[in-house]
Design a protein around this motif. Structure first.
Motif, PDB file in Angstrom:
ATOM      1  N   ARG A 112       0.831  -1.205   0.000  1.00 61.38           N
ATOM      2  CA  ARG A 112       0.000   0.000   0.000  1.00 61.38           C
ATOM      3  C   ARG A 112       0.868   1.259   0.000  1.00 61.38           C
ATOM      4  N   ARG A 113       1.963   1.239   0.768  1.00 62.29           N
ATOM      5  CA  ARG A 113       2.856   2.404   0.786  1.00 62.29           C
ATOM      6  C   ARG A 113       3.508   2.612  -0.579  1.00 62.29           C
ATOM      7  N   GLU A 114       3.940   1.518  -1.220  1.00 66.61           N
ATOM      8  CA  GLU A 114       4.573   1.633  -2.534  1.00 66.61           C
ATOM      9  C   GLU A 114       3.596   2.188  -3.562  1.00 66.61           C
ATOM     10  N   ILE A 115       2.368   1.663  -3.564  1.00 58.24           N
ATOM     11  CA  ILE A 115       1.377   2.103  -4.548  1.00 58.24           C
ATOM     12  C   ILE A 115       0.986   3.551  -4.296  1.00 58.24           C
ATOM     13  N   ALA A 116       0.930   3.955  -3.027  1.00 52.33           N
ATOM     14  CA  ALA A 116       0.618   5.352  -2.710  1.00 52.33           C
ATOM     15  C   ALA A 116       1.686   6.278  -3.279  1.00 52.33           C
ATOM     16  N   GLY A 117       2.951   5.850  -3.198  1.00 54.20           N
ATOM     17  CA  GLY A 117       4.031   6.653  -3.769  1.00 54.20           C
ATOM     18  C   GLY A 117       3.917   6.755  -5.281  1.00 54.20           C
ATOM     19  N   MET A 118       3.559   5.649  -5.923  1.00 56.70           N
ATOM     20  CA  MET A 118       3.375   5.671  -7.380  1.00 56.70           C
ATOM     21  C   MET A 118       2.176   6.528  -7.758  1.00 56.70           C
ATOM     22  N   ALA A 119       1.130   6.499  -6.931  1.00 63.49           N
ATOM     23  CA  ALA A 119      -0.051   7.321  -7.205  1.00 63.49           C
ATOM     24  C   ALA A 119       0.304   8.801  -7.144  1.00 63.49           C
ATOM     25  N   THR A 120       1.204   9.181  -6.222  1.00 66.59           N
ATOM     26  CA  THR A 120       1.637  10.574  -6.137  1.00 66.59           C
ATOM     27  C   THR A 120       2.339  11.003  -7.412  1.00 66.59           C
ATOM     28  N   ALA A 121       3.202  10.122  -7.930  1.00 62.90           N
ATOM     29  CA  ALA A 121       3.905  10.432  -9.182  1.00 62.90           C
ATOM     30  C   ALA A 121       2.925  10.575 -10.334  1.00 62.90           C
ATOM     31  N   ARG A 122       1.914   9.699 -10.369  1.00 63.06           N
ATOM     32  CA  ARG A 122       0.914   9.765 -11.443  1.00 63.06           C
ATOM     33  C   ARG A 122       0.104  11.066 -11.336  1.00 63.06           C
ATOM     34  N   ALA A 123      -0.236  11.455 -10.103  1.00 58.73           N
ATOM     35  CA  ALA A 123      -0.975  12.701  -9.917  1.00 58.73           C
ATOM     36  C   ALA A 123      -0.140  13.904 -10.356  1.00 58.73           C
ATOM     37  N   HIS A 134     -13.584  -6.823  -6.144  1.00 56.97           N
ATOM     38  CA  HIS A 134     -13.423  -5.524  -5.474  1.00 56.97           C
ATOM     39  C   HIS A 134     -11.989  -5.311  -5.033  1.00 56.97           C
ATOM     40  N   GLN A 135     -11.247  -6.418  -4.809  1.00 54.01           N
ATOM     41  CA  GLN A 135      -9.831  -6.265  -4.448  1.00 54.01           C
ATOM     42  C   GLN A 135      -9.058  -5.594  -5.584  1.00 54.01           C
ATOM     43  N   LEU A 136      -9.412  -5.937  -6.838  1.00 57.74           N
ATOM     44  CA  LEU A 136      -8.729  -5.334  -7.976  1.00 57.74           C
ATOM     45  C   LEU A 136      -9.104  -3.869  -8.132  1.00 57.74           C
ATOM     46  N   VAL A 137     -10.377  -3.553  -7.934  1.00 56.04           N
ATOM     47  CA  VAL A 137     -10.797  -2.159  -8.045  1.00 56.04           C
ATOM     48  C   VAL A 137     -10.058  -1.318  -7.011  1.00 56.04           C
ATOM     49  N   ASP A 138      -9.906  -1.843  -5.810  1.00 49.85           N
ATOM     50  CA  ASP A 138      -9.204  -1.128  -4.746  1.00 49.85           C
ATOM     51  C   ASP A 138      -7.723  -0.989  -5.085  1.00 49.85           C
ATOM     52  N   ALA A 139      -7.089  -2.079  -5.544  1.00 54.23           N
ATOM     53  CA  ALA A 139      -5.658  -2.055  -5.821  1.00 54.23           C
ATOM     54  C   ALA A 139      -5.329  -1.175  -7.025  1.00 54.23           C
ATOM     55  N   PHE A 140      -6.208  -1.173  -8.034  1.00 56.75           N
ATOM     56  CA  PHE A 140      -5.959  -0.405  -9.256  1.00 56.75           C
ATOM     57  C   PHE A 140      -6.565   0.995  -9.188  1.00 56.75           C
ATOM     58  N   ARG A 141      -6.948   1.432  -8.003  1.00 58.94           N
ATOM     59  CA  ARG A 141      -7.625   2.725  -7.894  1.00 58.94           C
ATOM     60  C   ARG A 141      -6.754   3.861  -8.422  1.00 58.94           C
ATOM     61  N   SER A 142      -5.437   3.832  -8.135  1.00 57.42           N
ATOM     62  CA  SER A 142      -4.563   4.915  -8.598  1.00 57.42           C
ATOM     63  C   SER A 142      -4.507   4.941 -10.122  1.00 57.42           C
ATOM     64  N   THR A 143      -4.549   3.766 -10.745  1.00 59.02           N
ATOM     65  CA  THR A 143      -4.549   3.704 -12.205  1.00 59.02           C
ATOM     66  C   THR A 143      -5.889   4.167 -12.763  1.00 59.02           C
ATOM     67  N   LEU A 144      -6.970   3.718 -12.135  1.00 64.84           N
ATOM     68  CA  LEU A 144      -8.304   4.056 -12.624  1.00 64.84           C
ATOM     69  C   LEU A 144      -8.639   5.531 -12.408  1.00 64.84           C
ATOM     70  N   GLU A 145      -7.846   6.214 -11.561  1.00 63.97           N
ATOM     71  CA  GLU A 145      -8.073   7.640 -11.369  1.00 63.97           C
ATOM     72  C   GLU A 145      -7.832   8.425 -12.656  1.00 63.97           C
ATOM     73  N   GLU A 146      -7.072   7.838 -13.604  1.00 59.65           N
ATOM     74  CA  GLU A 146      -6.900   8.468 -14.906  1.00 59.65           C
ATOM     75  C   GLU A 146      -8.255   8.670 -15.579  1.00 59.65           C
ATOM     76  N   VAL A 147      -9.165   7.725 -15.362  1.00 55.97           N
ATOM     77  CA  VAL A 147     -10.501   7.840 -15.940  1.00 55.97           C
ATOM     78  C   VAL A 147     -11.298   8.935 -15.230  1.00 55.97           C
ATOM     79  N   ALA A 148     -11.257   8.925 -13.893  1.00 55.67           N
ATOM     80  CA  ALA A 148     -12.039   9.902 -13.127  1.00 55.67           C
ATOM     81  C   ALA A 148     -11.566  11.330 -13.357  1.00 55.67           C
ATOM     82  N   ALA A 149     -10.272  11.510 -13.696  1.00 56.82           N
ATOM     83  CA  ALA A 149      -9.724  12.858 -13.875  1.00 56.82           C
ATOM     84  C   ALA A 149      -9.805  13.335 -15.318  1.00 56.82           C
ATOM     85  N   ALA A 150     -10.357  12.527 -16.222  1.00 55.64           N
ATOM     86  CA  ALA A 150     -10.390  12.882 -17.643  1.00 55.64           C
ATOM     87  C   ALA A 150     -11.449  13.933 -17.922  1.00 55.64           C
TER      88      ALA A 150
END
Length: 488
Positions: free
Chosen positions: A244-255, A330-346
């Motif tokens: 979770r910490r690693e993915i949060a860091g990657m999500a920051t870079a994506r943002a 739902h585990q995948l939706v939760d884990a891929f949330r940072s990736t799927l945020e590309e859709v929500a921010a479009a």
């Protein structure tokens, strides 16, 4: 190829060519809905024809090298029509084949609800055990998410490994993840799935770390200690926290990347839709990106961002995202949330639908379920019906009535792509500040920015420079302010 069970996850990278063949006798199609079916239908374990596969042109030696799992599919039909139940099992067969399995048999049962103990009931579980023995299967895949208790009881009865739809999808994601972020997201989803399903085998349940007499480590370790399963749970929880910490860091870079594109006023378009609907093919057709295109489920897991240019010259970004599927874990939706945020921010969502699928409207509903989960329902949406070259005229007419505002394209042949480009340009947000400026010839960089990020209404070359009438965003309008002049 070994699918993920409660204690381990293995993968297969070799796959045979699989051809469909019908082994079960034709059965009458009954279109009753829940509550109106006969007692016989409720009690019958119905074989679904046409979902078995066999190896083609493969020698015995090659087959041994492939180590494909031989699977039996099991579905419990609780609502909808029999055609819906058959489509769900057919999709499960496609998922199993994508994971590298050989489908031997498929059966379904109609019930008010899945059995709490064994999913199908004890009597039907014994019947399935006979089918498993007769076909030589080594795995049973259930078309639903099993509770830990159902999983354990079924394996005791069937004497082979049992996995559910969620575990199957997780295994496919594990095979296709390539980037560091994708692998971390899949591993996190697998750990979250495994944690409640850990169970001990034989004496490992009672193996404990006790005091020195028990062979322990002395001070601080005496006493009851931890059982083996408790140790496994603790290690998984620790690994989940790290992921979770690693993915949060990657999500920051994506943002940060998204905010950078936002500062440059580049509109963003996200491509979303059901798995294998042709999203990557459409991205390639619109941008020439050269993204991997494969006739397989979940071929794309890592988002791909490419620049495109509309007919009016404005640039925008196109993002290809992971495909969705019915009952996406739902585990995948939760884990891929940072990736799927590309859709929500479009700024605009291209919802790609496979027009040649037997149930395109069902695909649309399944995608909308996931879009609501990631808070992307408010993004402006354009439905793009793909693969029209593979549709019959009757199918086209029927779907046109259901989707009156859709765009009809074929990413393979290029049909309708120009119309889609024009629609994207029209639906993208337009700059809201109108300017009339005379830009000196020495500031060609500003003219280029207006063409790239703004909307040029008129352009004229004069002795003092380039006169532009355009719509731009606030930041660019501020940079142009010193060159503002009356038309004359």
């Amino acid at each position: 190829m070994t699918l993920m069970n409660a204690t381990q996850v293995t993968r297969a990278h070799d796959r045979a060519t699989l051809d469909a063949m019908t082994t079960a006798p034709d059965m009458p199609l009954d279109d009753d809905t829940t509550g109106s079916y006969a007692l016989e239908a409720r009690g019958a374990l119905r074989r679904v024809a046409g979902l078995s596969t066999e190896l083609a042109d493969v020698t015995e030696v090659e087959y041994r090298q492939l180590r494909l799992e031989r699977v039996v599919l099991v579905g419990v039909w609780t609502e909808g029509t029999q055609a819906d139940a058959d489509r769900s099992l057919a999709e499960l067969a496609a998922l199993a084949e994508t994971a590298g399995s050989q489908v031997l048999e498929a059966v379904s049962q109609r019930r008010d609800k899945p059995d709490a103990a064994t999913y199908v009931g004890s009597g039907k579980a014994n019947e399935i055990r006979d089918i498993v023995a007769a076909t030589g299967a080594d795995t049973v895949i259930c078309d639903g998410e099993l509770t830990p208790g159902q999983l354990n009881q079924l394996e005791k009865v069937l004497k082979v490994k049992v996995v559910d739809r969620t575990a199957l999808i997780l295994d496919i994601f594990a095979q296709h993840a390539t980037s560091r972020e994708g692998k971390a997201q899949v591993e996190l989803a697998q750990m979250q799935y495994m944690l409640p399903r850990l169970r001990g085998w034989g004496e490992s349940m009672s193996r404990q770390a006790g005091g020195r007499v028990a062979g322990g480590g002395g001070i601080g370790t005496r006493g009851p200690g931890e059982t083996k399963i408790e140790t496994d749970r603790r290690r998984i929880r620790s690994r989940v926290s790290k992921l979770r910490r690693e993915i949060a860091g990657m999500a920051t870079a994506r943002a940060t990347q998204r905010s950078s594109r936002g500062r440059n006023a580049v509109p963003s378009v996200a491509i979303a839709g059901y798995t294998n609907a042709g999203k990557s093919s459409l991205l390639n057709r619109l941008t020439g990106a050269g993204v991997l295109v494969e006739n397989a489920l979940f071929a794309t897991l890592d988002p791909t961002v490419r620049r495109a240019e509309g007919p009016d010259g404005r640039e925008y970004t196109l993002t290809d995202t992971v495909g969705f599927v019915r009952h996406l874990p739902h585990q995948l939706v939760d884990a891929f949330r940072s990736t799927l945020e590309e859709v929500a921010a479009a700024d605009l969502l291209l919802h790609v639908v496979d027009g040649s699928d037997p149930d395109p409207l069902g695909q649309i509903d399944a995608v909308h379920v996931v879009l609501r989960e990631i808070d992307a329902s408010a993004v402006p949406e354009v439905v793009v019906v793909n693969k029209v070259d593979a549709m019959t005229e009757d199918d086209v007419l029927a779907l046109r009535q259901a989707l009156p505002g859709a765009v009809w394209v074929s990413a393979r042949t290029g049909h309708g792509i120009d119309q889609l480009r024009e629609l994207i340009a029209a639906r993208l947000p337009h700059p809201d500040v109108e300017v009339d400026v005379l830009v000196p010839y020495g500031r060609g960089d500003l003219v280029a920015r207006v063409h790239r990020d703004g909307e040029v209404l008129a352009e004229q070359h004069e002795a003092g420079g380039t006169r532009l009438s355009a719509r731009v965003d606030g930041a660019l309008a501020a940079a142009l302010e010193e060159f503002a002049s009356p038309v004359g």
